[in-house]
Design a protein around this motif. Sequence first.
Motif, PDB file in Angstrom:
ATOM      1  N   GLN A 275       0.917  -1.154   0.151  1.00  0.00           N
ATOM      2  CA  GLN A 275      -0.028  -0.070   0.130  1.00  0.00           C
ATOM      3  C   GLN A 275       0.982   1.246   0.099  1.00  0.00           C
ATOM      4  O   GLN A 275       1.683   1.143   0.608  1.00  0.00           O
ATOM      5  CB  GLN A 275      -0.885  -0.004   1.371  1.00  0.00           C
ATOM      6  CG  GLN A 275      -2.108  -1.039   1.384  1.00  0.00           C
ATOM      7  CD  GLN A 275      -3.084  -0.828   0.571  1.00  0.00           C
ATOM      8  OE1 GLN A 275      -3.559   0.272   0.419  1.00  0.00           O
ATOM      9  NE2 GLN A 275      -3.530  -1.883  -0.275  1.00  0.00           N
TER      10      GLN A 275
ATOM     11  N   GLN B 193       2.512   4.544   1.277  1.00  0.00           N
ATOM     12  CA  GLN B 193       2.679   5.386   2.403  1.00  0.00           C
ATOM     13  C   GLN B 193       3.162   6.571   2.081  1.00  0.00           C
ATOM     14  O   GLN B 193       4.277   6.473   1.442  1.00  0.00           O
ATOM     15  CB  GLN B 193       3.548   4.456   3.375  1.00  0.00           C
ATOM     16  CG  GLN B 193       3.529   5.473   4.874  1.00  0.00           C
ATOM     17  CD  GLN B 193       3.951   4.434   5.963  1.00  0.00           C
ATOM     18  OE1 GLN B 193       3.815   3.417   6.393  1.00  0.00           O
ATOM     19  NE2 GLN B 193       5.253   4.985   6.371  1.00  0.00           N
TER      20      GLN B 193
ATOM     21  N   HIS C 270      -3.523   8.158  -3.460  1.00  0.00           N
ATOM     22  CA  HIS C 270      -3.920   6.916  -3.254  1.00  0.00           C
ATOM     23  C   HIS C 270      -5.079   6.585  -4.114  1.00  0.00           C
ATOM     24  O   HIS C 270      -4.999   5.332  -4.685  1.00  0.00           O
ATOM     25  CB  HIS C 270      -4.487   6.967  -1.576  1.00  0.00           C
ATOM     26  CG  HIS C 270      -4.793   5.542  -1.446  1.00  0.00           C
ATOM     27  ND1 HIS C 270      -3.947   4.587  -0.745  1.00  0.00           N
ATOM     28  CD2 HIS C 270      -5.740   4.865  -1.482  1.00  0.00           C
ATOM     29  CE1 HIS C 270      -4.465   3.692  -0.418  1.00  0.00           C
ATOM     30  NE2 HIS C 270      -5.570   3.726  -0.919  1.00  0.00           N
TER      31      HIS C 270
ATOM     32  N   GLN D 180      -1.226   7.634   5.754  1.00  0.00           N
ATOM     33  CA  GLN D 180      -1.869   6.472   5.034  1.00  0.00           C
ATOM     34  C   GLN D 180      -3.316   6.640   4.845  1.00  0.00           C
ATOM     35  O   GLN D 180      -3.827   7.418   5.467  1.00  0.00           O
ATOM     36  CB  GLN D 180      -1.670   5.094   5.778  1.00  0.00           C
ATOM     37  CG  GLN D 180      -1.751   4.008   4.998  1.00  0.00           C
ATOM     38  CD  GLN D 180      -0.670   2.986   5.399  1.00  0.00           C
ATOM     39  OE1 GLN D 180      -0.215   2.674   6.317  1.00  0.00           O
ATOM     40  NE2 GLN D 180      -0.459   2.032   4.242  1.00  0.00           N
TER      41      GLN D 180
END
Length: 133
Positions: free
Chosen positions: A29, A31, A65, A97
């Motif tokens: 993912q 960060q 994101h 995040q």
Amino acid sequence: MSCDNLEKALEQIPYAKLLGVQVSLQAGQPQFYLPYAEHNIGNILLPALHGGVIGGFLENAAVLHLMWARESAGIPRIVDFSIDFLRSGKPLDLYGQCEIVRQGKRVANVLMTAWQDDRSKPVAMARAHFLLN
């Protein structure tokens, strides 16, 4: 979208570039990382990071994101943004995040968290809705 593409997208966002936002993949993912810089201090008496810096960092993190999750070069447009400042941002590095709570065809809802030296003690949490291209 790969981490390299996220870094290229960061280079195209003037405010993210001014702040010094960086990205890496952690456990698959993205960060986000904001290295400490004196020009990001808002209150020199404490000292503390400027609230606009923290908010801008989280907003940019959410946009990137979403681009990463959707594997899209289209930039999502913000509909609304709400932030809760939980503690002062110390003159330290800031991490962030994001979590996509719901993504439809046209709108996405994203939660964002920013922390410094201890992930269990967030500096700020935000939520936003984005219009997808």
